[in-house]
Design an enzyme around this catalytic site. Structure first.
Site, PDB file in Angstrom:
ATOM      1  N   PHE A 206       0.861  -1.188   0.000  1.00  0.00           N
ATOM      2  CA  PHE A 206       0.000   0.000   0.000  1.00  0.00           C
ATOM      3  C   PHE A 206       0.893   1.232   0.000  1.00  0.00           C
ATOM      4  CE2 PHE A 206      -2.303   3.506   1.861  1.00  0.00           C
ATOM      5  CZ  PHE A 206      -3.565   3.402   1.297  1.00  0.00           C
ATOM      6  N   ASP A 313       9.313   2.902   1.508  1.00  0.00           N
ATOM      7  CA  ASP A 313       8.122   3.606   1.983  1.00  0.00           C
ATOM      8  C   ASP A 313       8.012   3.413   3.492  1.00  0.00           C
ATOM      9  OD1 ASP A 313       5.595   4.437   2.718  1.00  0.00           O
ATOM     10  OD2 ASP A 313       4.570   3.538   1.011  1.00  0.00           O
ATOM     11  N   THR A 368       2.905  24.602  -5.116  1.00  0.00           N
ATOM     12  CA  THR A 368       2.882  25.931  -4.511  1.00  0.00           C
ATOM     13  C   THR A 368       3.568  25.953  -3.146  1.00  0.00           C
ATOM     14  OG1 THR A 368       0.845  26.560  -5.644  1.00  0.00           O
ATOM     15  CG2 THR A 368       1.404  27.799  -3.669  1.00  0.00           C
TER      16      THR A 368
END
Length: 494
Positions: A206, A313, A368
């Site tokens: 996952f 991960d 941003t």
């Protein structure tokens, strides 16, 4: 009665522009859970009903009251206090209403950061370099000297994939610049500007729910259903170990060998170039599936031989829960992974990397905000708590204590509990089926312990780093009570 762990400090009130914010650091942990209603109780049900008019609440278990939650205990809308062994899906590191984090949250530094959120890639604040050094870089994995900050775990993986693809394309392109054909074709999502390349992930892994991350997620079909995917991103098998490990050492070694051989075959023969392999140290959502350190060292060797990046991960395993700050430290890799992603208990997100993975031009791996200064300030406080409290070592010792008590219970209650496994307090066991697991979790909440599941039949432990043996004793009493109730119901002859 087992003595309670307490964090009592004098309560205080701080005025902020006419608002009174109560510093709840004066709250003390209870000696044990307090349950006065069913869970969810009437107030939780009412709150969720109101929320359902605005958002989908079908996954919600109860409504929390975070003004009354303290330390390792979560309060709900009905005044129930539960020992929290799930902790917001593994994301609360050092306790609810931690005094240090409350102080950081109400500082002038935090107020300025919240009121003036900068576009960090273009107008970084003067204190951003120090914030990075004092938070993430203090715990950077060995060999990785840069950090890319993001919004959440899926985002961290998604942007790590972009870094891998740009690195791969740069290797293929060599010294030449972008061709006119590349610049034109990419606007139509066509080759050569948009090349066919892939990220390899493992079965039942996952890695998130955004588009790229979802194409590497393999845990549950419902997560992926109806969503367009990158069709040529391959899946390699992840070992399915048998327990106890010492009994099945030979079988497990053969299983890992089989998976490694298939990984090598895919990397060698896959028709689409593979830019990176991503792997979790423990497949958390997939059912707390483990592999040996030897397996992961072999994965690292195979990726290097294939000239493919390795992404670890650590979104759920990072920040101390396994008894080392990063779970992959336990592998003792000869060379560092190329990237390590993080989120959850860090209360922030991003990935560590080296300068080799910085894109060849600005604005390529970009957005941003590129992270958030307030999140870095909270992460700094979390790391201070972990360091000063020696919490990683505490996790190791508490985990050993908890596991040593779960293992005999798995023998005594073998019809309900099997395959006890894990590292640190990042533990798990299996139930016989999903229905019995659901019943178990519901009964544990009614006994005053909040827990969660993973995979199809697994019960997972995701407590805070501040869990102590005293908390474990409180938990074990209630665990045995629930196991007895379930045995009497389902196996009365026993």
């Amino acid at each position: 009665m087992i003595p309670a762990y307490r964090m009592a400090r004098p309560a205080a009130r701080i005025g902020v522009r006419g608002m009174q914010l109560r510093l709840v650091s004066g709250l003390a942990e209870p000696k044990e859970p307090k349950i006065t209603t069913e869970i969810p109780g009437p107030r939780s049900k009412a709150a969720l009903k109101q929320l359902s008019k605005l958002q989908d609440t079908r996954a919600a278990i109860f409504a929390g009251d975070y003004t009354k939650s303290v330390g390792n205990y979560i309060a709900d809308a009905d005044g129930n206090l539960l020992l929290d062994m799930y902790c917001q899906i593994a994301s609360i590191p050092v306790g609810y209403n931690n005094p240090r984090l409350l102080k950081a949250a109400q500082s002038a530094e935090m107020a300025t950061a919240l009121a003036n959120r900068p576009a960090l890639g273009v107008f970084p604040s003067t204190d951003w370099p120090a914030a990075l050094e004092e938070s993430f870089m203090r715990v950077a994995p060995r060999g990785l000297d840069m950090v890319f900050t993001t919004a959440h775990g899926s985002d961290a993986n998604e942007l790590a994939y972009k870094a891998a693809f740009m690195h791969h394309a740069r290797k293929c392109r060599g010294a030449r610049g972008y061709s006119a054909q590349e610049l034109e074709s990419v606007m139509d999502n066509q080759e050569p500007g948009s090349p066919d390349a892939a990220i390899l992930s493992f079965s039942l892994g996952f890695h998130g729910r955004t588009f790229g991350a979802l194409s590497t997620t393999r845990s549950k079909a419902v997560h992926k259903l109806d969503i367009p995917a990158f069709k040529h991103w391959p899946r390699a098998p992840f070992p399915q170990l048998r327990y106890p490990l010492e009994k099945y050492a030979q079988e497990n070694a053969q299983e890992e060998k089989r998976c490694l051989e298939e990984l090598e075959r895919i990397l060698r023969t896959h028709p689409v170039p593979i830019a990176a392999v991503i792997v979790e140290p423990i497949q958390s959502e997939g059912g707390d599936r483990h592999a040996s350190a030897e397996f992961f060292r072999a994965v690292r060797s195979i990726t290097q031989e294939a000239d493919v990046l390795m992404i670890v991960d650590e979104v759920q395993t990072g920040c101390g829960a396994t008894g080392t700050f990063w779970a992959h430290e336990q592998w003792e890799l000869p060379t560092a992974p190329d990237m390590v992603t993080f989120s959850k208990k860090m209360q922030a997100a991003g990935f560590f990397h080296t300068g080799a993975l910085v894109p060849d031009q600005a604005y390529r791996n970009f957005n941003t905000w590129l992270g958030d200064l307030p999140r870095a300030l909270i992460a700094r406080g979390i790391i201070d708590e972990i360091t000063e409290g020696n919490l990683v070592e505490q996790v190791r010792k508490t985990g050993e204590y908890l596991k040593s008590h779960l293992q005999p219970l798995a023998i005594r209650y073998h019809r309900l509990v099997s395959n006890v496994r894990g590292q640190g307090t990042f533990l798990a066991f299996d139930c016989p089926n999903a229905e019995l697991r659901t019943e178990f979790l519901n009964l544990m909440r009614q006994e005053g312990v909040n827990m969660g599941g993973s995979g199809e039949v697994t019960v997972r432990f995701r407590p805070m780093l501040t869990l102590t043996k005293t908390h474990v004793n409180v938990f074990l009493t209630r665990l045995e009570s629930v196991l007895n109730k379930m045995y009497k119901k389902h196996w009365p002859q026993n």
